[in-house]
Design an enzyme around this catalytic site. Sequence first.
Site, PDB file in Angstrom:
ATOM      1  N   GLY A   1       0.836  -1.186   0.000  1.00 46.98           N
ATOM      2  CA  GLY A   1       0.000   0.000   0.000  1.00 46.98           C
ATOM      3  C   GLY A   1       0.869   1.233   0.000  1.00 46.98           C
TER       4      GLY A   1
ATOM      5  N   GLN B   1       3.078   9.927   1.594  1.00 45.70           N
ATOM      6  CA  GLN B   1       4.363   9.225   1.528  1.00 45.70           C
ATOM      7  C   GLN B   1       5.168   9.578   0.289  1.00 45.70           C
ATOM      8  OE1 GLN B   1       2.546   5.106   2.385  1.00 45.70           O
ATOM      9  NE2 GLN B   1       4.574   5.028   3.294  1.00 45.70           N
TER      10      GLN B   1
ATOM     11  N   CYS C   1       6.524  -0.272   6.943  1.00 43.52           N
ATOM     12  CA  CYS C   1       6.076   0.908   6.208  1.00 43.52           C
ATOM     13  C   CYS C   1       7.248   1.460   5.407  1.00 43.52           C
ATOM     14  CB  CYS C   1       5.579   1.968   7.203  1.00 43.52           C
ATOM     15  SG  CYS C   1       5.002   3.476   6.421  1.00 43.52           S
ATOM     16  N   LEU C   2       6.990   1.852   4.168  1.00 46.54           N
ATOM     17  CA  LEU C   2       8.055   2.395   3.329  1.00 46.54           C
ATOM     18  C   LEU C   2       8.631   3.687   3.924  1.00 46.54           C
ATOM     19  CD1 LEU C   2       6.540   1.857  -0.244  1.00 46.54           C
ATOM     20  CD2 LEU C   2       8.251   0.445   0.929  1.00 46.54           C
TER      21      LEU C   2
ATOM     22  N   HIS D   1      -3.917   0.952   7.954  1.00 47.14           N
ATOM     23  CA  HIS D   1      -2.565   1.517   7.907  1.00 47.14           C
ATOM     24  C   HIS D   1      -2.523   2.734   6.969  1.00 47.14           C
ATOM     25  CE1 HIS D   1       1.985   0.894   7.770  1.00 47.14           C
ATOM     26  NE2 HIS D   1       1.765   1.737   6.780  1.00 47.14           N
ATOM     27  N   GLU D   2      -3.147   2.585   5.788  1.00 47.39           N
ATOM     28  CA  GLU D   2      -3.099   3.687   4.810  1.00 47.39           C
ATOM     29  C   GLU D   2      -3.978   4.867   5.248  1.00 47.39           C
ATOM     30  OE1 GLU D   2      -0.728   3.478   2.864  1.00 47.39           O
ATOM     31  OE2 GLU D   2      -0.403   1.321   3.059  1.00 47.39           O
TER      32      GLU D   2
ATOM     33  N   HIS E   1      -2.114   7.049   7.544  1.00 47.63           N
ATOM     34  CA  HIS E   1      -1.193   7.976   6.874  1.00 47.63           C
ATOM     35  C   HIS E   1      -1.904   9.279   6.492  1.00 47.63           C
ATOM     36  CE1 HIS E   1       2.605   5.933   6.486  1.00 47.63           C
ATOM     37  NE2 HIS E   1       2.074   4.853   5.925  1.00 47.63           N
TER      38      HIS E   1
HETATM   39 NI    NI Z   1       2.979   3.004   5.615  1.00 47.18          NI
END
Ligand code: NI
Length: 176
Positions: free
Chosen positions: A48, A53, A101-102, A143-144, A147
């Site tokens: 995702g 991000q 997470c990236l 999670h998204e 963000h």
């Molecule tokens: Ni993330």
Amino acid sequence: MILKVARLGHPVIRAPSEAVPKETIRMPELQRFIDDMIETMHEYEGVGLAAPQVHVSKQIAVIEVTHNRRYPSEGPVPLTVLINPRIVTASKHSLEDWEGCLSVHELRGRVPRAESLEVDCYNRAGEKIRLHAHGFFARVIQHECDHLVGKVFLDRMPNLTTLTHLHEFVRYWQDD
Ligand code: NI
């Protein structure tokens, strides 16, 4: 185009993002940005990606799971674009599992998440849709959506005792 990923510490990761006006969703510029988000998610092998991000403070997230060995019983999640998502119902029952997470480079931690949920959003065609998700798909949506309000998975950990670097995760915890 592959976009640069913002990491924890960049203010954009902590900023609540802005809703996308419905009438702008089908505009070429926004469609191109969604394509770039998908390409970026694929490039970095994320399941995702949220717009903050990639330094864009807008309520857009993309999700896709083709194969996840951590959740072999979960079906794959087809490519899903969520614009202005709102979680409208969430199960009281939560499950704890590993997340990464990236934007939180090379770390993993255990996070409790609602097992199932319903989310209202626009798709990339500008249509209002309601998604029903459970298990890993529900986890990634939560999670998204986090963000988009400036939260990362670290904020959702009950404590930091499970926080682990990726190398140590693979060595000690992945097959647990
Ligand atoms: Ni993330």
